[in-house]
Design a protein around this motif. Structure first.
Motif, short mmCIF file in Angstrom:
data_model
loop_
_atom_site.label_atom_id
_atom_site.label_comp_id
_atom_site.label_asym_id
_atom_site.label_seq_id
_atom_site.Cartn_x
_atom_site.Cartn_y
_atom_site.Cartn_z
N PHE A 174 -14.23 83.42 -4.09
CA PHE A 174 -13.17 84.38 -4.13
C PHE A 174 -13.98 85.61 -3.57
N GLU A 175 -13.13 86.57 -3.03
CA GLU A 175 -13.75 87.78 -2.46
C GLU A 175 -13.88 88.94 -3.42
N ALA A 176 -14.89 89.40 -3.57
CA ALA A 176 -15.43 90.84 -4.11
C ALA A 176 -16.66 91.22 -3.77
N TYR A 177 -16.72 92.74 -3.94
CA TYR A 177 -17.75 93.39 -3.46
C TYR A 177 -18.10 93.30 -1.73
N ASN A 178 -17.07 93.20 -1.01
CA ASN A 178 -17.10 92.75 0.26
C ASN A 178 -17.83 91.67 0.70
N ALA A 179 -17.87 90.78 -0.24
CA ALA A 179 -18.41 89.53 0.19
C ALA A 179 -17.91 88.18 -0.68
N GLU A 180 -17.96 87.03 0.17
CA GLU A 180 -17.50 85.84 -0.59
C GLU A 180 -18.31 85.61 -1.64
N GLN A 181 -17.87 85.15 -2.88
CA GLN A 181 -18.55 84.91 -4.03
C GLN A 181 -18.05 83.57 -4.45
N THR A 182 -19.20 82.62 -4.97
CA THR A 182 -19.02 81.30 -5.48
C THR A 182 -18.82 81.26 -7.00
N LEU A 183 -17.83 80.67 -7.58
CA LEU A 183 -17.86 80.53 -8.95
C LEU A 183 -18.18 79.05 -9.58
N ALA A 184 -19.12 78.89 -10.37
CA ALA A 184 -19.53 77.89 -10.65
C ALA A 184 -19.59 77.73 -12.40
N VAL A 185 -19.14 76.48 -13.02
CA VAL A 185 -19.00 76.57 -14.58
C VAL A 185 -19.70 75.19 -14.96
N ALA A 186 -20.28 75.26 -16.08
CA ALA A 186 -20.78 74.18 -16.85
C ALA A 186 -20.19 74.46 -18.40
N ASP A 187 -20.32 73.17 -19.05
CA ASP A 187 -19.84 73.41 -20.64
C ASP A 187 -21.11 73.62 -21.21
N GLY A 201 -30.74 92.15 -2.41
CA GLY A 201 -30.00 91.64 -1.25
C GLY A 201 -28.69 91.13 -1.29
N HIS A 202 -28.29 90.27 -2.60
CA HIS A 202 -27.22 89.78 -2.65
C HIS A 202 -26.40 90.64 -3.87
N LEU A 203 -26.72 91.62 -4.21
CA LEU A 203 -26.07 92.47 -5.09
C LEU A 203 -25.70 93.93 -4.72
N GLY A 204 -25.26 93.99 -3.45
CA GLY A 204 -24.85 95.16 -3.06
C GLY A 204 -26.10 96.25 -2.57
N GLY A 205 -27.22 95.64 -2.44
CA GLY A 205 -28.29 96.34 -2.04
C GLY A 205 -29.05 97.14 -3.08
N PRO A 206 -30.26 97.79 -2.43
CA PRO A 206 -30.92 98.49 -3.64
C PRO A 206 -30.28 99.81 -4.16
N ARG A 207 -30.65 100.14 -5.25
CA ARG A 207 -30.15 101.45 -5.82
C ARG A 207 -31.01 102.53 -5.62
N PRO A 208 -30.53 103.31 -5.25
CA PRO A 208 -31.23 104.80 -5.14
C PRO A 208 -32.38 104.73 -6.10
N ARG A 209 -33.71 104.92 -5.94
CA ARG A 209 -34.84 105.14 -6.92
C ARG A 209 -34.57 106.18 -7.86
N SER A 210 -34.34 107.67 -7.42
CA SER A 210 -33.78 108.53 -8.07
C SER A 210 -32.90 108.57 -9.08
N VAL A 211 -31.82 107.67 -8.68
CA VAL A 211 -30.58 107.49 -9.80
C VAL A 211 -31.16 106.54 -10.81
N VAL A 212 -31.61 105.30 -10.54
CA VAL A 212 -32.57 104.33 -11.69
C VAL A 212 -33.54 105.42 -12.43
N GLU A 213 -34.46 106.08 -11.86
CA GLU A 213 -35.27 106.71 -12.63
C GLU A 213 -34.54 107.77 -13.72
N GLN A 214 -33.56 108.33 -12.99
CA GLN A 214 -32.77 109.34 -14.09
C GLN A 214 -32.00 108.67 -15.29
N TYR A 215 -31.44 107.28 -14.86
CA TYR A 215 -31.09 106.59 -15.83
C TYR A 215 -31.87 106.15 -16.98
N PHE A 216 -33.15 106.02 -16.43
CA PHE A 216 -34.19 105.54 -17.63
C PHE A 216 -34.46 106.60 -18.62
#
Length: 194
Positions: free
Chosen positions: A170-183, A44-59
């Motif tokens: 920042f904006e990427a993939y047509n949505a606002e993204q949050t950048l967080a960091v830790a050491d 849902g927050h990653l650009g939506g589902p990938r087509p099943r046929s494409v994913v199956e072909q990849y694997f």
């Protein structure tokens, strides 16, 4: 030579926790891996589902080697049943992508996906803590990033719970993204037996 390949990543083949086994993918994981890429809620927050046929072909063309052979890429499995719960990656963020805290880029970046049935049980926190502790014990101190859509409140809460600090958006993939960091070394496991 690709400079990102010269930067060290986590070498552990497997990491165990109370409930989980973080391990390399194997052929029995393919159905779960396909589900992770095609489930509308998981993606849902990653650009939506990938087509099943494409994913199956990849694997079908690559098996799990396209995933299993990369350093820092793990399957999150149930420790008792070895059933795939999700995936967890601690790898280098490409300098070509937006969202960095160093001039060079290529910082460590934590990403994960969990099957819907595993949400809300603290498994992502357990897996992320384990991989970050393993990396802190093996790698020099450095920043670790989490980048997620600002709308993904669950992921932002997890990052905060893990100790990541929000640095900006920042904006990427047509949505606002949050950048967080830790050491990285903030995840060093506490000394036992004291």
């Amino acid at each position: 030579m690709d400079p990102m390949n010269a930067l060290p990543t986590l070498s552990a083949a497997a990491i165990t926790t109370d409930r989980l086994l973080l391990r390399k993918a194997h052929d029995a994981d393919i159905d779960g891996l396909i589900e992770l890429q095609t489930d509308p809620q998981v993606r849902g927050h990653l650009g939506g589902p990938r087509p099943r046929s494409v994913v199956e072909q990849y694997f079908a063309a690559n098996g799990v080697s396209g995933i299993a052979g990369k350093p820092g890429v793990y399957v999150i499995a149930n420790k008792e049943s070895d059933r795939l719960i999700g995936t967890l990656v601690l790898d280098r963020r490409s300098p070509d992508l937006p969202g960095h805290v160093t001039d060079e880029g290529a910082e460590l970046e934590l990403t994960y996906l969990l099957r819907r049935g595993s949400w809300g049980a603290g498994l992502a926190f357990e897996a992320a803590t384990a991989i970050l502790r393993a990396a802190a014990g093996e790698l020099p101190d450095q920043p670790v990033l989490v980048v997620t859509q600002t709308a993904n409140e669950r992921s932002l809460k997890l990052a905060t719970r893990l100790g990541f600090q929000r640095m900006g958006t920042f904006e990427a993939y047509n949505a606002e993204q949050t950048l967080a960091v830790a050491d990285l070394h903030s995840f060093t496991a506490p000394a036992s037996g004291l």
